[in-house]
Design a protein around this motif. Structure first.
Motif, PDB file in Angstrom:
ATOM      1  N   LYS A 245      57.478  19.734  83.551  1.00  0.00           N
ATOM      2  CA  LYS A 245      58.802  20.427  83.077  1.00  0.00           C
ATOM      3  C   LYS A 245      60.037  20.445  84.211  1.00  0.00           C
ATOM      4  CE  LYS A 245      56.048  22.811  80.294  1.00  0.00           C
ATOM      5  NZ  LYS A 245      55.877  22.273  78.960  1.00  0.00           N
ATOM      6  N   VAL A 246      59.792  19.860  85.403  1.00  0.00           N
ATOM      7  CA  VAL A 246      60.870  19.585  86.288  1.00  0.00           C
ATOM      8  C   VAL A 246      61.095  18.279  86.798  1.00  0.00           C
ATOM      9  CG1 VAL A 246      60.373  22.296  87.188  1.00  0.00           C
ATOM     10  CG2 VAL A 246      59.343  20.272  88.318  1.00  0.00           C
ATOM     11  N   LEU A 247      60.164  17.339  86.423  1.00  0.00           N
ATOM     12  CA  LEU A 247      60.615  15.990  86.817  1.00  0.00           C
ATOM     13  C   LEU A 247      61.621  15.487  85.966  1.00  0.00           C
ATOM     14  CD1 LEU A 247      56.708  14.696  87.333  1.00  0.00           C
ATOM     15  CD2 LEU A 247      58.791  15.029  89.217  1.00  0.00           C
ATOM     16  N   PRO A 248      62.460  14.567  86.753  1.00  0.00           N
ATOM     17  CA  PRO A 248      63.509  13.853  86.001  1.00  0.00           C
ATOM     18  C   PRO A 248      62.845  12.734  85.142  1.00  0.00           C
ATOM     19  CG  PRO A 248      63.538  13.288  88.118  1.00  0.00           C
ATOM     20  CD  PRO A 248      62.633  14.383  88.008  1.00  0.00           C
ATOM     21  N   ARG A 249      63.602  12.291  83.993  1.00  0.00           N
ATOM     22  CA  ARG A 249      62.830  11.329  83.173  1.00  0.00           C
ATOM     23  C   ARG A 249      62.520   9.981  83.877  1.00  0.00           C
ATOM     24  NH1 ARG A 249      63.711  12.225  77.744  1.00  0.00           N
ATOM     25  NH2 ARG A 249      65.079  13.945  77.197  1.00  0.00           N
ATOM     26  N   ALA A 285      62.448  13.374  97.054  1.00  0.00           N
ATOM     27  CA  ALA A 285      62.242  12.041  97.918  1.00  0.00           C
ATOM     28  C   ALA A 285      62.705  10.752  97.029  1.00  0.00           C
ATOM     29  CB  ALA A 285      61.052  11.780  98.452  1.00  0.00           C
ATOM     30  N   MET A 286      62.580  10.921  95.656  1.00  0.00           N
ATOM     31  CA  MET A 286      62.881   9.591  94.625  1.00  0.00           C
ATOM     32  C   MET A 286      64.041  10.126  93.856  1.00  0.00           C
ATOM     33  SD  MET A 286      59.030   9.060  93.400  1.00  0.00           S
ATOM     34  CE  MET A 286      58.547  10.676  93.044  1.00  0.00           C
ATOM     35  N   PRO A 287      65.357  10.171  94.483  1.00  0.00           N
ATOM     36  CA  PRO A 287      66.721  10.295  93.581  1.00  0.00           C
ATOM     37  C   PRO A 287      66.797   9.041  92.608  1.00  0.00           C
ATOM     38  CG  PRO A 287      67.061   9.622  95.730  1.00  0.00           C
ATOM     39  CD  PRO A 287      65.602   9.692  95.863  1.00  0.00           C
ATOM     40  N   ASP A 288      66.186   8.140  92.920  1.00  0.00           N
ATOM     41  CA  ASP A 288      66.429   6.770  92.018  1.00  0.00           C
ATOM     42  C   ASP A 288      65.308   6.523  91.049  1.00  0.00           C
ATOM     43  OD1 ASP A 288      69.115   6.179  93.169  1.00  0.00           O
ATOM     44  OD2 ASP A 288      68.214   5.191  94.817  1.00  0.00           O
ATOM     45  N   GLY A 289      64.357   7.379  91.046  1.00  0.00           N
ATOM     46  CA  GLY A 289      63.162   7.209  90.081  1.00  0.00           C
ATOM     47  C   GLY A 289      62.010   6.679  91.004  1.00  0.00           C
ATOM     48  N   GLY A 290      61.043   6.985  90.379  1.00  0.00           N
ATOM     49  CA  GLY A 290      59.777   6.269  90.834  1.00  0.00           C
ATOM     50  C   GLY A 290      58.303   6.835  90.339  1.00  0.00           C
TER      51      GLY A 290
END
Length: 525
Positions: A245-249, A285-290
Motif C-alpha cells: 500500500k505504501v511502496l511507489p510504483r 533508501a530507494m528514491p529512484d526505485g529498486g
C-alpha cells in the motif's frame, strides 16, 4: 594456607586486605579501596563452580536488598530472584556461558521486599591461579532507563503509524465505498437472485476493513515482550500486505512463498513492527526505485561461534532479512545507525532502528547490518527458533561431511571475516589458503590451480569484486568450483554477481552452513 586474622572477615574485606598485602600492607590504600567500593554503582558478585556466592559488593547487595551475602544467598536463591530472558534462571547462563567465556544481556530481578528491577548483566567465566573456576557477574540497574525507552518507543510507534496511515486510510475509504455501494443496491433492488452476491460483497468488504484495522492497531499496541511461537510465513505476508500500500510504483517487492521453516519464539507485535520499520527505511533508501526483498533462513550457532557471530547464546535462530538496492551507507554512518535520535532523514526522530534493536534483543536475538554505498543495505534479525521444531530442510541437511584435506582458497577483503572463514573450514577438515583481495587471490591461484578443490569468494570487494575474480578464475581453470559469500541475501547477491550456477551463502553464516554448502559443491553432500 588461610590467614587466621582474616577468618571472620567478609569476602569484600578479605579482597581488600589481600590487595593491601600485595602492595606491602598499605592500610591507607586499603581504606581508600574500601571507600571506592562503596561508591561503585555497578554491582559485582563472584560465584564458585559449586554455586556458592563467595563475594558480593555493596552495590549488588543494594540492588537485591541483601543485608549480608555471606551464608544468606546461594545460587538456588539467586535462581528464584533473577530470571534471564524468557524465564530462564541465572544458573542457565552460568552453565551455558561460563565455559565459553562470557554472556551479556538483561534480566528481571525481585528484591527481598518483592519489588521488581531490571538488571543488565555481564557474566564472565574465570579461572583462578590454582585452576578453580569461578563466575564473575557485573550488574547495572537499568529499570529507569527501560521506562524512558518505553516512552521513546511509544513515540516511535506513533511515527510509524503516521508513516503508513495515509496509505491505509485511502485503502479503507475504498473498502467503505464498496460496502456503501452494495448497501445501496439492497436498498434499491428488490429481493431476488442477486441478493447472495450482494451480501457476500458486503461481508468481504467488512472482513478486509477489519483486517486493515487490526494491522493498524498492532502498530500502536503497548505490552511487554511475550514469548510464543510465531509463524514466519504469515508474519512476512502481513508486513508485505501493508508495504504494497505504501511502496511507489518504481519499487518492486520480493518475498518468499510457502516457506518450509520452523516458527520463531517471540512477540508477534515486536517482530511485526521491526520488519515494517526496516521495510519503510528500505523504501526511503530507494528514491529512484529498486527492489525490496524480505527473506528468511534458519541457522545453527554453536558454542564456539557465539563470539564471532555476535550471538546472545548458542542455538537455532531464524534470520529475517530486509534488503534494498538503494543508496547504501558509508562506514561512518553505519556505526551510528542504532544510536537513539541519530537520523539522516529530514524530519526523522532517529528512534526507529534503536527500537528495532532493543525489541529484538528483548526476545533473546540480535541485529546485524551490511551495507555498501551505491549498492544497498541488508538488515538481519536473528530470532530464537522454537525449541524442538524441525523443518523438512533441516532434517535433510544432516551432519556436515568432512573435508578430508581438500585445499580451499578463501578470499575476502575483511580480515576478521577471512579469519572466521579459515577457522570454519579448518574445523571441517579442509586445508586453507587465504587471500585478502582479488589480485592476491588470482596470484595464488595461478600458482596452485591444479591443487585447489574450490574457491570461496566474497561478492563485494574493493578494486576487484567477486564477479571479476570469478571470471579470471574461469580463464585460468574453466572447471573451477566457486562458492560465493555475501553480506546480502542470495537473491540480492545474484543481482550484483552474475555467475550462472554459482551457489551463495549469506554472512554472517554458521560454520555448519559453510561446511554443508562446500560439501555439496564438491559432491560430498
Amino acid at each position: 594456607m588461610a590467614h587466621p586474622q582474616l577468618a571472620d572477615k567478609s569476602a569484600e574485606e578479605v579482597i581488600v586486605a589481600k590487595g593491601a598485602e600485595k602492595r606491602g600492607g598499605s592500610r591507607d590504600f586499603a581504606d581508600l579501596e574500601r571507600k571506592a567500593l562503596e561508591y561503585i554503582s555497578e554491582g559485582v558478585m563472584i560465584i564458585s563452580a559449586a554455586g556458592r556466592v563467595i563475594y558480593m559488593d555493596r552495590a549488588m547487595r543494594r540492588m537485591l536488598e541483601v543485608e549480608d551475602a555471606a551464608g544468606e544467598v546461594d545460587l538456588e536463591e539467586l535462581d528464584r530472584r533473577i530470571q534471564i530472558g524468557m524465564g530462564r534462571p541465572l544458573s542457565w547462563v552460568l552453565k551455558g556461558r561460563g565455559r565459553a567465556g562470557s554472556w551479556e544481556g538483561e534480566a528481571s530481578a525481585v528484591t527481598a521486599d518483592g519489588h521488581a528491577v531490571l538488571l543488565h548483566l555481564k557474566c564472565l567465566g574465570l579461572e583462578a591461579e590454582d585452576g578453580r573456576r569461578v563466575h564473575l557477574i557485573i550488574a547495572r540497574d537499568v529499570t529507569r532507563e527501560r521506562i524512558l525507552e518505553r516512552q521513546l518507543l511509544q513515540s516511535q510507534q506513533m511515527e510509524l503509524l503516521e508513516n503508513v496511515s495515509l496509505a491505509v486510510a485511502h485503502e479503507f475509504r475504498n473498502l467503505l465505498t464498496v460496502i456503501l455501494a452494495y448497501a445501496a443496491m439492497i436498498e434499491e433492488t428488490p429481493l431476488g437472485k442477486e441478493m447472495p452476491e450482494v451480501v457476500r460483497g458486503i461481508r468481504d468488504g467488512v472482513s478486509q476493513a477489519n483486517e486493515l484495522t487490526a494491522r493498524l492497531l498492532s502498530l500502536t499496541r503497548r505490552s511487554g515482550a511475550r514469548s510464543e511461537p510465531v509463524a514466519v510465513q504469515q508474519l512476512i505476508d502481513d508486513v508485505a500486505a501493508v508495504m504494497r500500500k505504501v511502496l511507489p510504483r518504481n519499487v518492486a517487492l520480493l518475498k518468499p512463498e510457502n516457506l518450509d521453516i520452523v516458527p520463531v519464539m517471540g512477540d508477534r507485535n515486536v517482530l511485526y513492527r521491526a520488519l515494517l520499520n526496516l521495510c519503510l527505511n528500505a523504501r526511503d533508501a530507494m528514491p529512484d526505485g529498486g527492489t525490496l526483498s524480505i527473506e528468511a533462513d534458519l541457522v545453527e550457532v554453536g558454542e564456539d561461534e557465539v563470539r564471532d557471530m555476535g550471538a546472545r547464546a548458542a542455538g537455532r535462530y531464524v534470520v529475517l532479512s530486509v534488503t534494498d538496492t538503494g543508496v547504501g551507507m558509508p562506514p561512518d554512518i553505519l556505526k551510528r545507525i542504532f544510536d537513539p535520535f541519530f537520523t539522516t532523514k529530514r524530519g526523522g526522530t532517529g528512534l526507529g532502528l534503536s527500537a528495532v534493536k532493543h525489541g529484538i534483543e528483548e526476545l533473546g536475538g540480535w541485529v546485524k547490518v551490511y551495507s555498501e554505498p551505491g549498492k544497498g543495505s541488508c538488515f538481519r534479525l536473528y530470532v530464537p527458533a522454537v525449541a524442538g521444531a524441525v523443518s523438512a530442510a533441516v532434517e535433510e541437511a544432516g551432519r556436515v561431511p568432512p573435508g578430508k584435506g581438500a585445499l580451499i582458497l578463501a578470499v575476502d577483503d575483511d580480515a576478521l571475516a577471512l579469519r572466521v572463514m579459515q577457522k570454519c573450514l579448518e574445523r571441517w577438515g579442509y586445508r586453507v589458503i587465504v587471500a585478502g583481495g582479488g589480485e592476491d587471490a588470482l596470484t595464488q591461484f595461478r600458482r596452485i590451480a591444479d591443487e585447489v578443490a574450490a574457491v570461496v569468494v566474497d561478492v563485494v570487494m574493493p578494486f576487484m569484486n567477486g564477479e571479476e575474480v570469478y571470471k579470471e578464475l574461469r580463464r585460468i581453470k574453466p572447471d573451477v568450483k566457486v562458492l560465493a559469500v555475501s553480506g546480502f541475501p542470495p537473491d540480492t547477491a545474484r543481482r550484483i554477481f552474475h555467475a550462472e550456477g554459482v551457489p551463495f551463502i549469506s554472512k554472517p553464516y554458521a560454520c555448519s552452513r559453510l561446511g554443508r554448502s562446500l560439501a555439496e559443491l564438491l559432491g560430498r553432500g
